[in-house]
Design a protein around this motif. Structure first.
Motif, PDB file in Angstrom:
ATOM      1  N   GLY A  39      13.621   3.765  45.798  1.00 15.84           N
ATOM      2  CA  GLY A  39      12.767   4.941  45.758  1.00 15.84           C
ATOM      3  C   GLY A  39      11.296   4.602  45.633  1.00 15.84           C
ATOM      4  N   GLY A  40      10.527   4.889  46.689  1.00 17.40           N
ATOM      5  CA  GLY A  40       9.086   4.657  46.654  1.00 17.40           C
ATOM      6  C   GLY A  40       8.341   5.838  46.082  1.00 17.40           C
ATOM      7  N   THR A  41       8.899   6.433  45.040  1.00 16.03           N
ATOM      8  CA  THR A  41       8.255   7.529  44.327  1.00 16.03           C
ATOM      9  C   THR A  41       7.154   6.967  43.433  1.00 16.03           C
ATOM     10  N   PRO A  42       6.307   7.808  42.848  1.00 10.87           N
ATOM     11  CA  PRO A  42       5.305   7.290  41.911  1.00 10.87           C
ATOM     12  C   PRO A  42       5.917   6.467  40.779  1.00 10.87           C
ATOM     13  N   ALA A  43       7.077   6.875  40.280  1.00 11.33           N
ATOM     14  CA  ALA A  43       7.730   6.104  39.218  1.00 11.33           C
ATOM     15  C   ALA A  43       8.115   4.726  39.715  1.00 11.33           C
ATOM     16  N   GLY A  44       8.668   4.655  40.921  1.00 10.86           N
ATOM     17  CA  GLY A  44       9.038   3.365  41.487  1.00 10.86           C
ATOM     18  C   GLY A  44       7.836   2.472  41.708  1.00 10.86           C
TER      19      GLY A  44
END
Length: 633
Positions: A39-44
């Motif tokens: 997951g290239g989300t902000p968390a990732g």
């Protein structure tokens, strides 16, 4: 060359080619990373950056062709109730946003003013900033796009309680690829990796009887009002609705008109007609609205006027809640004051546990629904002409999402799976223990955060109901989030910074991107410590983790009078989590009184000799802090 020799040569060439393919596959499979992040989300992204700063390598596997998750897909109005509550890499992000606009347009520009100190930004700018932050660690962080992880057992290899390898589908080549890591992080909005690892999870709403939370179960309430008729507080399988955070503009030079989608169904939107004419809305102000007022509103609109009903929104604001972004753009969210808006309740319920074929089909359905809604509001002849005219001022921003018809590439997944981990977060963790006080302070806190208990609707409009089921908001205070919400019990090297452990209501406040970024940062640090110490994630020492997070400017316990620039920030964070500073302010420059000195001496067990009434709180706390640290060493 005879036939026999030719056959031998052909077999040899085939053998060489086969060995080359096997070697290539072997190289791919045995390519190892310290962290493998799905997951290239902000968390990732933040997990990769925080671990890179500790010397660790990371692989980010992103399903789409763009990283950045929701902030890069329309969520440009940052959801945080108290600025400064969540800091660390999140603060770095917003600081870079402001610098971007300052460098490009000038410190006194309208763009800098509109960016609200970096908390408001265009989707494309969010993607640029995330890209810059990742590029600074190009030697440590690898990003692979169009890599789809499916929540199937065959895509994960676990032995002795540890994940060793996962497999993904390369959406470009349509081939399966495998990657090995020492720690794995599920940074997906859905929780697909955790599900494949067989971590227990919840989907749906708990009833009020389980945790006695406000807003739990089936609830109807005016926006801003009390819970009303029809509320049963019973548990169900309902998932709060999703939408797109659409980037709109009223700048004619940068606006793309909304066209009728191919699958346009006028019947889905007709209930809006009467709402516009009468001014009917879901706000608590409707309790004061009479039938006569609605009739008068109808006459006013027929004469070309605008709504006069309290709480009612006009034009595009009737169907989308807009927050201004730089360059005359908006973050268009669902309108909580309306019965019909950009949310599409009920139809999204299967999303958390469905495969990507179903999700992609729903995403297309939601896109067509959203465009159809705006088209209806702009063109439906049964709506007041003045309303249509006001709505038509807005269109899609031409310079956003150029590879996706200027429409967001990702659905706003407000809630997917919620895992049951070492700590289960509920509303109690975010609400003051008594008026004016803090919520319970977690000694294992990895970030402070603040947002309301906030859930969108789970059902479409129902006759006679004052609002949509489950569309609720309740106030909280700045709270702490313990490490345990993202550490499962069953797998030793898996961290879940996005699909965290909590009830539907508890999760409804944690689920904001600033908090997810902070949890991602903590996940990266925790992973690094576990790798260095050859230990399980849940065995990482709190003080060690917290010290590194504070060094990265993370706030673990919020104080109104101390921020990360203060030289005593680290000391205050440490002492606060140890129970020495339970109030909202540290008051370091105030003199310590006899009663406080007695409390601190009892907490520390040191019986330090200070003169009450003349020694500052700072001096006493510094000495206790030094003594505790010396004992720990």
């Amino acid at each position: 060359m005879n036939i026999a020799q030719l056959k031998i040569k052909v077999l040899l060439l085939i053998s060489i080619a086969f060995c080359t393919v096997v070697k290539a596959q072997s190289d791919l499979v045995t390519k190892k990373y310290d962290l493998v992040i799905v997951g290239g989300t902000p968390a990732g992204i933040m997990a990769a950056i925080s671990s890179a700063r500790l010397g660790k390598t990371s692989l980010i596997l992103e399903r789409t062709s763009h990283v950045g998750g929701l902030p890069a897909n329309g969520l440009g109005a940052t959801d945080i109730a108290t600025r400064g509550a969540t800091t660390g890499l999140f603060t770095e992000f917003v600081t870079r946003v402001k610098k971007y606009y300052t460098d490009k347009y000038g410190a006194l520009s309208e763009q800098v003013k509109a960016c609200s100190d970096g908390y408001h930004f265009e989707p494309s700018v969010a993607e640029v900033i995330f890209g810059q932050m990742l590029a600074e660690h190009v030697d440590k962080i690898t990003v692979l796009k169009m890599c789809q992880f499916d929540a199937e057992p065959q895509n994960i290899q676990i032995s002795n309680g540890r994940i060793s390898r996962i497999s993904i589908l390369n959406r470009d080549t349509r081939k399966i690829e495998s990657y090995e890591g020492r720690v794995f992080i599920d940074a997906t909005y859905e929780g697909d990796l955790g599900a494949a690892a067989n971590i227990p999870f919840r989907v749906g709403r708990e009833g009020k009887s389980e945790f006695n939370e406000p807003g739990a179960g089936r609830v109807y309430k005016y926006w801003g009002g009390e819970e009303g008729n029809g509320s049963t507080y019973q548990a169900d399988n309902a998932v709060q609705s999703y939408n797109y955070r659409i980037c709109l503009t009223n700048d004619p030079s940068n606006s793309v008109p909304i066209e009728k989608p191919l699958k346009y169904n006028r019947d889905e939107y007709v209930s809006m007609i009467e709402d516009v004419w009468t001014g009917n809305n879901t706000g608590v102000q409707m309790q004061q609205v009479t039938t006569a007022m609605m009739k008068e509103n109808r006459k006013n609109l027929a004469n070309g006027g605008t709504t006069k009903i309290p709480g009612d929104r006009w034009g595009i604001g009737k169907i989308t809640n807009m927050v201004a972004l730089p360059n005359h753009k908006t973050d268009g969210n669902n309108q909580h004051m309306s019965f019909i808006s950009t949310d599409l309740p009920e139809e999204n319920w299967p999303w958390p546990t469905s495969d990507w074929a179903w999700r992609d089909a729903f995403a297309q359905r939601l896109k067509e629904y959203t465009l159809g809604l705006i088209y209806f509001a702009q063109n439906e002849k049964e709506l007041p002409e003045s309303f249509r005219k006001a709505t038509k001022e807005w269109g899609l921003a031409k310079d956003e999402y150029n590879d996706n018809e200027h429409f967001p590439r990702q659905v706003y997944i407000r809630e997917g799976r919620r895992f049951e981990a070492m700590y289960f977060f509920t509303a109690r963790d975010a609400m003051p223990v008594s008026p004016g006080k803090r919520p319970p302070a977690h000694p294992s806190s990895v970030t402070a955060s603040h947002y309301a208990l906030d859930s969108h609707a789970v059902r479409k409009r129902e006759p006679g109901k004052i609002h949509l089921d489950g569309f609720i908001s309740y106030p909280t205070a700045v709270y702490t989030v313990p490490l345990g919400v993202m550490v499962p019990k069953q797998v030793d090297n898996l961290i879940l910074p996005v699909p965290v452990s909590g009830s539907h209501i508890g999760f409804s406040t944690i689920r904001m991107e600033p908090c997810w970024m902070a949890l991602g940062q903590a996940a990266g640090v925790a992973a690094s410590l576990a790798i260095d110490g050859h230990t399980r994630i849940r065995d990482v020492k709190n003080e060690q983790l917290q010290n590194l997070l504070i060094d990265q400017k993370a706030t673990l316990m919020y104080y109104k009078d101390i921020d990360s620039s203060n030289p005593d920030f680290k000391m205050v964070q440490f002492m606060g989590l140890k129970g020495y500073l339970p109030d909202w302010e540290a008051h370091l420059d105030a003199v310590v009184d006899r009663q406080q000195l007695a409390v601190w001496n009892k907490l520390s067990g040191l019986k330090m000799k200070f003169k009450a009434g003349s020694t500052t709180r700072r001096e006493v706390l510094r000495d206790i802090y030094r003594s505790i640290n010396k004992q720990m060493k």
